[in-house]
Design an enzyme around this catalytic site. Structure first.
Site, PDB file in Angstrom:
ATOM      1  N   ARG A  51       0.820  -1.209   0.000  1.00 28.27           N
ATOM      2  CA  ARG A  51       0.000   0.000   0.000  1.00 28.27           C
ATOM      3  C   ARG A  51       0.858   1.265   0.000  1.00 28.27           C
ATOM      4  NH1 ARG A  51      -5.459  -1.625   2.163  1.00 28.27           N
ATOM      5  NH2 ARG A  51      -5.977   0.543   2.479  1.00 28.27           N
ATOM      6  N   TYR A  55       0.796   4.255  -2.511  1.00 32.80           N
ATOM      7  CA  TYR A  55      -0.296   5.218  -2.314  1.00 32.80           C
ATOM      8  C   TYR A  55      -0.088   6.021  -1.034  1.00 32.80           C
ATOM      9  CZ  TYR A  55      -5.164   6.881  -1.930  1.00 32.80           C
ATOM     10  OH  TYR A  55      -6.308   7.652  -1.824  1.00 32.80           O
ATOM     11  N   GLN A  64     -12.677  -5.790  10.821  1.00 33.61           N
ATOM     12  CA  GLN A  64     -11.999  -4.500  10.635  1.00 33.61           C
ATOM     13  C   GLN A  64     -13.061  -3.436  10.368  1.00 33.61           C
ATOM     14  OE1 GLN A  64     -12.088  -7.017   8.432  1.00 33.61           O
ATOM     15  NE2 GLN A  64     -11.412  -6.446   6.380  1.00 33.61           N
TER      16      GLN A  64
HETATM   17  P1  NAD Z   1     -10.882   7.798  -8.856  1.00 35.51           P
HETATM   18  O1  NAD Z   1      -9.919   6.740  -9.177  1.00 35.51           O
HETATM   19  O2  NAD Z   1     -12.305   7.606  -9.262  1.00 35.51           O
HETATM   20  O3  NAD Z   1     -10.407   9.211  -9.466  1.00 35.51           O
HETATM   21  C1  NAD Z   1      -9.066   9.535  -9.699  1.00 35.51           C
HETATM   22  C2  NAD Z   1      -8.973  10.222 -11.044  1.00 35.51           C
HETATM   23  O4  NAD Z   1      -7.623  10.614 -11.298  1.00 35.51           O
HETATM   24  C3  NAD Z   1      -9.388   9.303 -12.188  1.00 35.51           C
HETATM   25  O5  NAD Z   1     -10.291   9.986 -13.043  1.00 35.51           O
HETATM   26  C4  NAD Z   1      -8.066   8.998 -12.897  1.00 35.51           C
HETATM   27  O6  NAD Z   1      -8.234   8.688 -14.260  1.00 35.51           O
HETATM   28  C5  NAD Z   1      -7.295  10.271 -12.637  1.00 35.51           C
HETATM   29  N1  NAD Z   1      -5.835  10.081 -12.714  1.00 35.51           N
HETATM   30  C6  NAD Z   1      -5.093   9.114 -12.117  1.00 35.51           C
HETATM   31  N2  NAD Z   1      -3.798   9.264 -12.402  1.00 35.51           N
HETATM   32  C7  NAD Z   1      -3.705  10.373 -13.203  1.00 35.51           C
HETATM   33  C8  NAD Z   1      -2.639  11.034 -13.837  1.00 35.51           C
HETATM   34  N3  NAD Z   1      -1.368  10.589 -13.749  1.00 35.51           N
HETATM   35  N4  NAD Z   1      -2.912  12.131 -14.603  1.00 35.51           N
HETATM   36  C9  NAD Z   1      -4.183  12.577 -14.734  1.00 35.51           C
HETATM   37  N5  NAD Z   1      -5.236  11.979 -14.157  1.00 35.51           N
HETATM   38  C10 NAD Z   1      -5.005  10.886 -13.394  1.00 35.51           C
HETATM   39  O7  NAD Z   1     -10.784   8.054  -7.287  1.00 35.51           O
HETATM   40  P2  NAD Z   1     -11.632   8.998  -6.329  1.00 35.51           P
HETATM   41  O8  NAD Z   1     -12.274   8.151  -5.310  1.00 35.51           O
HETATM   42  O9  NAD Z   1     -12.467   9.955  -7.114  1.00 35.51           O
HETATM   43  O10 NAD Z   1     -10.457   9.800  -5.607  1.00 35.51           O
HETATM   44  C11 NAD Z   1     -10.117  11.120  -5.971  1.00 35.51           C
HETATM   45  C12 NAD Z   1      -9.049  11.658  -5.041  1.00 35.51           C
HETATM   46  O11 NAD Z   1      -9.514  11.632  -3.687  1.00 35.51           O
HETATM   47  C13 NAD Z   1      -7.744  10.855  -5.062  1.00 35.51           C
HETATM   48  O12 NAD Z   1      -6.667  11.773  -4.955  1.00 35.51           O
HETATM   49  C14 NAD Z   1      -7.815  10.002  -3.818  1.00 35.51           C
HETATM   50  O13 NAD Z   1      -6.547   9.713  -3.319  1.00 35.51           O
HETATM   51  C15 NAD Z   1      -8.595  10.919  -2.875  1.00 35.51           C
HETATM   52  N6  NAD Z   1      -9.306  10.122  -1.851  1.00 35.51           N
HETATM   53  C16 NAD Z   1     -10.443   9.445  -2.167  1.00 35.51           C
HETATM   54  C17 NAD Z   1     -11.069   8.683  -1.197  1.00 35.51           C
HETATM   55  C18 NAD Z   1     -12.337   7.922  -1.478  1.00 35.51           C
HETATM   56  O14 NAD Z   1     -12.797   7.180  -0.601  1.00 35.51           O
HETATM   57  N7  NAD Z   1     -12.954   8.068  -2.632  1.00 35.51           N
HETATM   58  C19 NAD Z   1     -10.525   8.600   0.094  1.00 35.51           C
HETATM   59  C20 NAD Z   1      -9.345   9.283   0.351  1.00 35.51           C
HETATM   60  C21 NAD Z   1      -8.745  10.068  -0.626  1.00 35.51           C
HETATM   61  N1  UDP Z   2     -12.857  -5.395   1.633  1.00 30.38           N
HETATM   62  C1  UDP Z   2     -13.569  -6.602   1.659  1.00 30.38           C
HETATM   63  N2  UDP Z   2     -14.114  -7.040   0.491  1.00 30.38           N
HETATM   64  C2  UDP Z   2     -13.997  -6.362  -0.682  1.00 30.38           C
HETATM   65  C3  UDP Z   2     -13.262  -5.145  -0.707  1.00 30.38           C
HETATM   66  C4  UDP Z   2     -12.695  -4.694   0.474  1.00 30.38           C
HETATM   67  O1  UDP Z   2     -13.678  -7.232   2.697  1.00 30.38           O
HETATM   68  O2  UDP Z   2     -14.529  -6.840  -1.695  1.00 30.38           O
HETATM   69  C5  UDP Z   2     -12.322  -4.864   2.900  1.00 30.38           C
HETATM   70  C6  UDP Z   2     -10.843  -4.487   2.818  1.00 30.38           C
HETATM   71  O3  UDP Z   2     -10.035  -5.603   3.161  1.00 30.38           O
HETATM   72  C7  UDP Z   2     -10.761  -3.372   3.839  1.00 30.38           C
HETATM   73  C8  UDP Z   2     -12.124  -2.682   3.751  1.00 30.38           C
HETATM   74  O4  UDP Z   2     -12.987  -3.644   3.145  1.00 30.38           O
HETATM   75  O5  UDP Z   2     -10.600  -3.891   5.136  1.00 30.38           O
HETATM   76  C9  UDP Z   2     -12.114  -1.414   2.923  1.00 30.38           C
HETATM   77  O6  UDP Z   2     -11.473  -1.700   1.686  1.00 30.38           O
HETATM   78  P1  UDP Z   2     -11.413  -0.655   0.471  1.00 30.38           P
HETATM   79  O7  UDP Z   2     -10.629  -1.289  -0.616  1.00 30.38           O
HETATM   80  O8  UDP Z   2     -12.775  -0.175   0.160  1.00 30.38           O
HETATM   81  O9  UDP Z   2     -10.654   0.611   1.062  1.00 30.38           O
HETATM   82  P2  UDP Z   2      -9.388   0.831   2.009  1.00 30.38           P
HETATM   83  O10 UDP Z   2      -8.821  -0.478   2.445  1.00 30.38           O
HETATM   84  O11 UDP Z   2      -8.456   1.593   1.158  1.00 30.38           O
HETATM   85  O12 UDP Z   2      -9.950   1.593   3.143  1.00 30.38           O
END
Ligand code: NAD
Ligand code: UDP
Length: 314
Positions: free
Chosen positions: A140, A143, A207
């Site tokens: 992980r 990221y 979890q």
């Molecule tokens: P997502 O994957 O749907 O969106 C990410 C977007 O970025 C996509 O459209 C992808 O094509 C674009 N992208 C990726 N790499 C790129 C690059 N090199 N150049 C240009 N575009 C690029 O994910 P999301 O859930 O919409 O997340 C958006 C942001 O929010 C991310 O930065 C993510 O880390 C952050 N975030 C999201 C969550 C969540 O739960 N959704 C939680 C924590 C942080």
């Molecule tokens: N998870 C799961 N089944 C799935 C996808 C995720 O049990 O099909 C669990 C995963 O192991 C984690 C939690 O759900 O404990 C959230 O996972 P997700 O990938 O949504 O996000 P993140 O781990 O980044 O919070």
């Protein structure tokens, strides 16, 4: 106000573009379509205040903008682990490019960081002052460490070059327009339950995660961007209601009206055991708190996947 949204064709980015257009911004949506799609923003094409640009933020770009919402980065473990080197390049080089742009044109820039900067947290709930517990060499880390470097870059450009920066740490967010193959838990469970397939549980399912509905998070992003001068964050945004993965699975089965069963798989490597945001700083500084409980948001999200899958559930 001309506003750039990197990652604008993704799940959160597409909702944000929509919201900014409603608020009267000119929006430039920039995306390389790795995990986002044109379909997510196709309804915005034709709006004279909306521009869609295919661009990879690992390469520099010259634009004239007042605000930058910097969201580009794959967010689902399935997506960010597909090409981990590219993921970290996106966070590091991409953020340098966006900060360079912000510096040149004097734009305010907001980074969408993540609760993953806390890793597998030893402090519960997590406050912004907690430095985290991240495995720097695990699967992980492309990221988690990528976002930690992105935060570091934001603060250094702020201190060294006076760039107007804002950092939010987003906790697990769900809602309509998550892709069917997104791979995160809410979409996996909704889709499996609607198809009548087994719900995959990684580990024992005890979890926890705290799930926020997309509209609440978009409100928080907008509030943070317009927060007082000098408040750079980081600030947690998420819904503090905490659920086990087993609880989420039974809600998904109930709302889908499904007879799906649970099937247990080995736990994912470095999977955080507990996660819940302390949002008192967001409350104090942004006067923000989430309003959508999981049972409400999950029903709306289930309807989205029902429509996406169509009448035959495929
Ligand atoms: P997502 O994957 O749907 O969106 C990410 C977007 O970025 C996509 O459209 C992808 O094509 C674009 N992208 C990726 N790499 C790129 C690059 N090199 N150049 C240009 N575009 C690029 O994910 P999301 O859930 O919409 O997340 C958006 C942001 O929010 C991310 O930065 C993510 O880390 C952050 N975030 C999201 C969550 C969540 O739960 N959704 C939680 C924590 C942080
Ligand atoms: N998870 C799961 N089944 C799935 C996808 C995720 O049990 O099909 C669990 C995963 O192991 C984690 C939690 O759900 O404990 C959230 O996972 P997700 O990938 O949504 O996000 P993140 O781990 O980044 O919070």
């Amino acid at each position: 106000m001309r506003t750039l949204v990197t990652g604008g064709a993704g799940f959160l980015g597409s909702h944000l573009c929509e919201r900014l257009l409603k608020d009267g911004h000119e929006v430039i949506c920039l995306d390389n379509f790795f995990s986002g799609t044109r379909a997510n923003v196709s309804h915005l094409i034709g709006n004279r205040n909306f521009e869609l640009v295919r661009h990879d933020i690992v390469e520099p770009i010259l634009l004239e903008v007042d605000r930058i919402f910097h969201l580009a980065c794959p967010a689902s473990p399935v997506h960010y682990q597909y090409n981990p080197v590219k993921t970290i390049k996106t966070s590091v080089m991409g953020t340098i490019n966006m900060l360079g742009l912000a510096k040149r044109v004097h734009a305010r820039i907001l980074l969408s960081s993540t609760s993953e900067v806390y890793g597998d947290p030893e402090q519960h709930p997590q406050t912004e002052s907690y430095w985290g517990h991240v495995n720097p060499i695990g699967v992980r880390s492309c990221y988690d460490e990528g976002k930690r470097v992105a935060e570091c870059l934001m603060m250094d450009y702020h201190r060294q070059n006076n760039v107007d920066t804002k950092i939010v740490r987003i906790f697990n967010t769900y809602g309509p327009r998550m892709a069917i193959n997104d791979g995160r838990v809410v979409s996996n469970f909704c889709v499996a339950a609607l198809k009548g397939e087994d719900l995959p549980i990684f580990g024992d399912g005890k979890q926890t995660r705290s799930f926020a509905y997309v509209d609440d998070i978009i409100d928080a992003l907008v509030c943070m961007m317009e927060s007082r001068d000098g408040f750079a964050g980081p600030v947690n945004i998420g819904n503090p209601d905490e659920f086990t993965i087993l609880q989420l699975a039974s809600l998904a089965i109930e709302f889908a009206g499904s007879s799906s069963k649970l099937v247990f798989h080995p736990a994912r490597s470095d999977d955080p055991v507990r996660r819940r945001p302390d949002i008192s700083l967001a409350h104090r500084e942004l006067n923000w708190e989430p309003h959508t409980p999981l049972h409400e948001g999950l029903k709306i999200t289930m309807d989205h996947f029902r429509r996406e899958l169509g009448p035959r559930g495929t």
